[in-house]
Design a protein around this motif. Structure first.
Motif, PDB file in Angstrom:
ATOM      1  N   GLN A 176     -47.718  14.095 -37.671  1.00 36.24           N
ATOM      2  CA  GLN A 176     -47.868  14.494 -36.281  1.00 36.24           C
ATOM      3  C   GLN A 176     -47.576  15.984 -36.088  1.00 36.24           C
ATOM      4  OE1 GLN A 176     -45.506  12.160 -33.613  1.00 36.24           O
ATOM      5  NE2 GLN A 176     -46.007  13.384 -31.807  1.00 36.24           N
ATOM      6  N   VAL A 177     -46.510  16.504 -36.729  1.00 37.61           N
ATOM      7  CA  VAL A 177     -46.087  17.891 -36.491  1.00 37.61           C
ATOM      8  C   VAL A 177     -46.766  18.858 -37.452  1.00 37.61           C
ATOM      9  CG1 VAL A 177     -44.109  19.466 -36.425  1.00 37.61           C
ATOM     10  CG2 VAL A 177     -43.871  17.115 -35.570  1.00 37.61           C
ATOM     11  N   TRP A 178     -46.774  18.509 -38.753  1.00 36.11           N
ATOM     12  CA  TRP A 178     -47.289  19.447 -39.752  1.00 36.11           C
ATOM     13  C   TRP A 178     -48.718  19.131 -40.207  1.00 36.11           C
ATOM     14  CZ3 TRP A 178     -42.059  18.403 -39.485  1.00 36.11           C
ATOM     15  CH2 TRP A 178     -41.210  19.517 -39.385  1.00 36.11           C
ATOM     16  N   GLY A 179     -49.182  17.931 -39.889  1.00 40.12           N
ATOM     17  CA  GLY A 179     -50.549  17.574 -40.264  1.00 40.12           C
ATOM     18  C   GLY A 179     -50.698  17.211 -41.726  1.00 40.12           C
ATOM     19  N   PHE A 180     -49.597  16.799 -42.384  1.00 44.72           N
ATOM     20  CA  PHE A 180     -49.658  16.430 -43.801  1.00 44.72           C
ATOM     21  C   PHE A 180     -49.589  14.917 -43.935  1.00 44.72           C
ATOM     22  CE2 PHE A 180     -47.232  20.627 -44.446  1.00 44.72           C
ATOM     23  CZ  PHE A 180     -48.417  21.346 -44.454  1.00 44.72           C
TER      24      PHE A 180
ATOM     25  N   LEU B   9     -63.195  15.603 -33.105  1.00 43.45           N
ATOM     26  CA  LEU B   9     -61.756  15.876 -33.129  1.00 43.45           C
ATOM     27  C   LEU B   9     -61.020  14.832 -33.961  1.00 43.45           C
ATOM     28  CD1 LEU B   9     -61.095  17.057 -29.462  1.00 43.45           C
ATOM     29  CD2 LEU B   9     -60.842  18.417 -31.535  1.00 43.45           C
ATOM     30  N   ASP B  10     -61.512  13.592 -33.974  1.00 46.40           N
ATOM     31  CA  ASP B  10     -60.889  12.570 -34.826  1.00 46.40           C
ATOM     32  C   ASP B  10     -60.978  12.971 -36.293  1.00 46.40           C
ATOM     33  OD1 ASP B  10     -59.793  10.470 -33.237  1.00 46.40           O
ATOM     34  OD2 ASP B  10     -61.821   9.949 -32.619  1.00 46.40           O
ATOM     35  N   GLN B  11     -62.145  13.452 -36.717  1.00 41.34           N
ATOM     36  CA  GLN B  11     -62.308  13.885 -38.106  1.00 41.34           C
ATOM     37  C   GLN B  11     -61.496  15.158 -38.377  1.00 41.34           C
ATOM     38  OE1 GLN B  11     -66.549  14.261 -38.638  1.00 41.34           O
ATOM     39  NE2 GLN B  11     -66.905  12.048 -38.553  1.00 41.34           N
ATOM     40  N   MET B  12     -61.439  16.063 -37.385  1.00 44.67           N
ATOM     41  CA  MET B  12     -60.648  17.282 -37.553  1.00 44.67           C
ATOM     42  C   MET B  12     -59.171  16.949 -37.752  1.00 44.67           C
ATOM     43  SD  MET B  12     -60.540  20.604 -37.712  1.00 44.67           S
ATOM     44  CE  MET B  12     -61.926  21.416 -36.926  1.00 44.67           C
ATOM     45  N   ALA B  13     -58.688  15.919 -37.063  1.00 44.90           N
ATOM     46  CA  ALA B  13     -57.279  15.536 -37.176  1.00 44.90           C
ATOM     47  C   ALA B  13     -56.934  15.005 -38.559  1.00 44.90           C
ATOM     48  CB  ALA B  13     -56.938  14.483 -36.119  1.00 44.90           C
ATOM     49  N   GLN B  14     -57.944  14.624 -39.342  1.00 47.70           N
ATOM     50  CA  GLN B  14     -57.701  14.116 -40.692  1.00 47.70           C
ATOM     51  C   GLN B  14     -57.572  15.240 -41.717  1.00 47.70           C
ATOM     52  OE1 GLN B  14     -57.179  10.954 -41.469  1.00 47.70           O
ATOM     53  NE2 GLN B  14     -57.495  10.265 -39.372  1.00 47.70           N
ATOM     54  N   VAL B  15     -57.863  16.471 -41.321  1.00 46.39           N
ATOM     55  CA  VAL B  15     -57.776  17.608 -42.244  1.00 46.39           C
ATOM     56  C   VAL B  15     -56.310  17.950 -42.472  1.00 46.39           C
ATOM     57  CG1 VAL B  15     -58.314  20.058 -42.548  1.00 46.39           C
ATOM     58  CG2 VAL B  15     -60.031  18.506 -41.579  1.00 46.39           C
ATOM     59  N   GLY B  16     -55.916  18.162 -43.723  1.00 47.16           N
ATOM     60  CA  GLY B  16     -54.530  18.498 -44.046  1.00 47.16           C
ATOM     61  C   GLY B  16     -54.087  19.770 -43.355  1.00 47.16           C
ATOM     62  N   GLY B  17     -52.933  19.726 -42.689  1.00 48.59           N
ATOM     63  CA  GLY B  17     -52.409  20.896 -42.008  1.00 48.59           C
ATOM     64  C   GLY B  17     -52.738  20.943 -40.532  1.00 48.59           C
ATOM     65  N   VAL B  18     -53.548  19.974 -40.047  1.00 47.37           N
ATOM     66  CA  VAL B  18     -53.892  19.929 -38.622  1.00 47.37           C
ATOM     67  C   VAL B  18     -53.013  18.875 -37.955  1.00 47.37           C
ATOM     68  CG1 VAL B  18     -55.708  19.641 -36.900  1.00 47.37           C
ATOM     69  CG2 VAL B  18     -56.261  20.626 -39.126  1.00 47.37           C
TER      70      VAL B  18
ATOM     71  N   LYS C 215     -51.405  21.560 -33.163  1.00 46.56           N
ATOM     72  CA  LYS C 215     -52.449  22.504 -33.564  1.00 46.56           C
ATOM     73  C   LYS C 215     -53.841  21.963 -33.238  1.00 46.56           C
ATOM     74  CE  LYS C 215     -49.959  25.258 -36.890  1.00 46.56           C
ATOM     75  NZ  LYS C 215     -49.992  25.955 -38.190  1.00 46.56           N
ATOM     76  N   LEU C 216     -54.002  20.655 -33.294  1.00 49.15           N
ATOM     77  CA  LEU C 216     -55.276  20.076 -32.862  1.00 49.15           C
ATOM     78  C   LEU C 216     -55.496  20.372 -31.384  1.00 49.15           C
ATOM     79  CD1 LEU C 216     -57.653  18.191 -33.850  1.00 49.15           C
ATOM     80  CD2 LEU C 216     -56.405  16.363 -32.677  1.00 49.15           C
ATOM     81  N   GLU C 217     -54.425  20.224 -30.618  1.00 48.32           N
ATOM     82  CA  GLU C 217     -54.488  20.505 -29.180  1.00 48.32           C
ATOM     83  C   GLU C 217     -54.819  21.975 -28.936  1.00 48.32           C
ATOM     84  OE1 GLU C 217     -53.950  19.718 -25.052  1.00 48.32           O
ATOM     85  OE2 GLU C 217     -53.680  18.236 -26.641  1.00 48.32           O
TER      86      GLU C 217
END
Length: 676
Positions: A8-12, A563-572, A576-578
């Motif tokens: 949620q926070v770091w996107g890892f 945006l769903d697919q973008m949220a699956q990218v490491g580090g997002v 940061k998605l917002e």
């Protein structure tokens, strides 16, 4: 759960090797000492536990620039963090005090010098500090090269607050670890994690100097457009090399302690924000730099010690991607470093220790086998097999039995009273009748001409390797004349043999690291970097605070369309998605439909897909099953809460819906939840 916060926070999606156990120990309130390689993710090991516990975690760090960068990155990720440093404006300091008084902060960074202030302890007590994290913990070591006296106050702070302490460092030999335990933990053993010193993504290489400016220019030309650091032994050399690089068409700038403080800050800011900038610097540069995508570090001169070398090359490749290192060295470097130790003000024991550290570095430079094995052995770590990622693994050197050659060289030193340098000794060994040789009668010595089987260049390599193995040292009181060390006498007596490299100073082909993306993805990656640069400049933050290179590379390769697919990218992560998701998605896929903020918080999660199905069910039942009833709907916030809670029965659903909505949507919602 730590993994939920991590995503949620770091996107890892997962921890790096060794992180999870440390996070759990710190979060459980244990005293912890963690030795982790640079780039191993040590900051996460105290930042994540701070979000898992009540109260404030105070982070002691010696590096103002690094603290400011970490605070900016945490805020971008949605974490309440602040710093109290001498670099703060009055407004920044007031904002931190107000956040502390409101109980808003989770992480408070401060320099160790602030511990000397009488008001610091009461401030931390009022703030509700529940844990201490110490970054760069090796600075507590009075024998170390980064000793900070105020680190000695941290043990008192721990006792006064009576809270757990977690200490982190990337460079700590056995002596330094013992000193950290004694000074920070009152000698009581903390839970210790030794995660090793290996940085397998770094390619290690050394090269004897031969037209060093050409070597530097050739090396940098093969890495055009990549961010890098060139380390030099003197201020003047940083400026001349920076000028040479600029003349060759590179973006380069000099940095040393003699520059105005504002100029140094400007260089640091440029390096953080610009892609492909080269900084030519003394070792004054780099310790506070947290730039993850430095692709290479070049030492144009020999470092001072093996610890200094390890720390300086560690600034490359902190993102875990391949990075390159090269160290140039020669006899003049060895003489300079020996002289600096001998002419220093330290006591004899410290000088002996410094010579031993330099010997370890020279042994690495003159190694005949895998460099990484030799480097790790110095830190007490055994590598089971050759690394395959150093110059000697790539091109094993040819070796020869140099015992007779070394004995001849040592004999020439003894017969000339240990009053001469390598140039004159080589004239004697090769039978070169110079005026200096004739004047001193050295053409009548038994050693005159006994070394004609080796060329002058070969003898220069032999003498350099002898100095590297500490068989002889320059004597500063005799203008750099070479004299024998204790290690030389067994060789001279024929009791020990010596194997050396059949050295060559011919330049090796330049190796260019392909660390980015496939050719077809390069235009998109460039466009993503341009967007990142624009956003970073607008926010006045380093580019990697927006997204690191690794995240942009994954975007270019996966090309998310939603945006769903973008949220699956490491580090997002969620914040940061917002903040940036739509900006980068527009570069990849063009303009995309906006998403309700409540739905965006679920992007990339299974709950997001359930949310969409619940919305579709609601649309079907808007006017009831037969389409004739009064319109009725749930709020977006209600649907989000249901998607997150996933109630299993009508009673659970009733906590989110009133009777009318439960009657119309309840059964259909429960079917979708069960299917999910």
């Amino acid at each position: 759960m730590p993994t939920d916060l991590l995503r949620q926070v770091w996107g890892f999606d997962g921890f790096r090797p060794g992180q999870e156990e440390i996070v759990q120990a710190v979060a459980a309130g244990r005293d912890v000492l963690a030795i982790m390689p640079t780039g191993g993710g040590k900051s996460l090991c105290f930042q994540l536990p701070a979000l898992m516990r009540e109260g404030v975690t105070v982070v002691i760090s010696p590096l103002i620039a690094l603290m400011r960068d970490q605070v900016r990155a945490l805020r971008e990720a949605g974490v309440a963090a602040g710093a109290l440093t001498s670099g703060n404006t009055d407004e920044e300091t007031d904002a931190v005090f107000q956040a502390l008084s409101r109980g808003d902060l989770k992480l408070l960074y401060m320099a160790p010098e602030r511990l000397a202030s009488g008001g610091t302890l009461p401030l931390l007590r009022r703030a509700g500090v529940t844990a201490i994290a110490v970054d760069e913990a090796h600075c507590v070591s009075q024998w170390g090269h980064d000793f900070r006296p105020d680190y000695l106050r941290i043990g008192d702070l721990k006792r006064s607050l009576d809270v757990p302490l977690a200490a982190f460092t990337a460079t700590a030999d056995v002596e330094t670890r013992a000193e950290i335990v004694a000074r920070l933990f009152d000698g009581r053993d903390p839970v210790t994690f030794l995660r090793g010193f290996d940085r397998p993504n770094l390619r290690l290489a050394f090269q004897p100097k031969d037209s060093p400016r050409k070597q530097v220019l050739s090396y940098v030309a093969a890495r055009r457009g990549q961010s890098g650091i060139v380390y030099c032994a003197s201020r003047a050399r940083t400026e001349t090399l920076a000028d040479a690089l600029i003349q060759a068409g590179h973006a380069a700038v000099a940095y040393h302690a003699g520059l105005e403080a504002e100029t140094r800050r400007q260089v640091e800011a440029r390096f953080q924000r610009e892609d492909g900038l080269i900084v030519v610097a003394t070792i004054a540069f780099g310790m506070g730099i947290d730039k993850p995508d430095i692709r290479w570090v070049l030492h144009a001169d020999l470092p001072k010690s093996i610890e200094g070398y390890y720390q300086e090359i560690g600034r490359a490749g902190r993102d875990g991607d391949p990075a390159d290192t090269l160290t140039l060295y020669g006899p003049d470097d060895i003489r300079l470093r020996r002289t600096q130790i001998d002419e220093g003000l330290a006591d004899p024991a410290r000088k002996a220790a410094d010579h031993a550290r330099l010997n370890a570095l020279l042994g690495l430079a003159e190694a005949t086998g895998c460099r990484r094995r030799k480097l790790l052995a110095y830190f007490g770590e055994d590598l089971a097999q050759d690394c395959g990622n150093c110059d000697l693994c790539a091109a094993p050197p040819r070796l020869f039995d140099a015992t007779q050659a070394v004995r001849k060289a040592l004999s020439a030193m003894v017969r000339t009273g240990e009053w001469f340098g390598a140039t004159h000794l080589i004239d004697i060994l090769t039978g070169n009748t110079t005026e200096k040789v004739r004047e001193r009668g050295h053409d009548r010595l038994p050693t005159f001409g006994v070394g004609r089987e080796h060329s002058r260049v070969q003898w220069q390599a032999i003498f350099r390797q002898m100095m590297g193995r500490d068989l002889c040292r320059p004597d500063p009181e005799r203008h750099g004349a070479l004299h024998l060390t204790e290690a030389a006498h067994p060789v001279l007596r024929g009791e020990e043999s010596v194997t050396l490299r059949q050295d060559t100073t011919a330049p090796k082909p330049a190796t260019v690291l392909r660390t980015q993306v496939a050719e077809e993805d390069e235009p998109l990656l460039s466009a993503l970097k341009a967007k990142r640069r624009a956003l970073a400049e607008a926010a006045r933050v380093p580019a990697y605070v927006i997204f690191p290179d690794r995240t942009l590379i994954e975007m270019a390769e996966k090309r998310p369309q939603t945006l769903d697919q973008m949220a699956q990218v490491g580090g997002v992560g969620a914040k940061k998605l917002e903040s940036y998701g739509r900006d980068f998605l527009a570069v990849i896929a063009g303009e995309v439909p906006d998403m309700h903020p409540a739905r965006r918080k679920l992007a990339g999660r299974p709950e997001g897909a359930l949310f969409d199905r619940l919305v579709a069910v609601q649309a079907d039942l808007l006017r009831g099953p037969d389409g004739t009833e009064k319109p009725l709907s749930c709020s977006t916030a209600q649907i989000r809460r249901i998607a997150e809670a996933k109630p299993a029965d009508e009673a659970g659903l009733a906590r989110h819906l009133d009777a009318a909505r439960l009657d119309r949507f309840g059964a259909a919602f429960l079917r979708e939840i069960a299917a999910a």
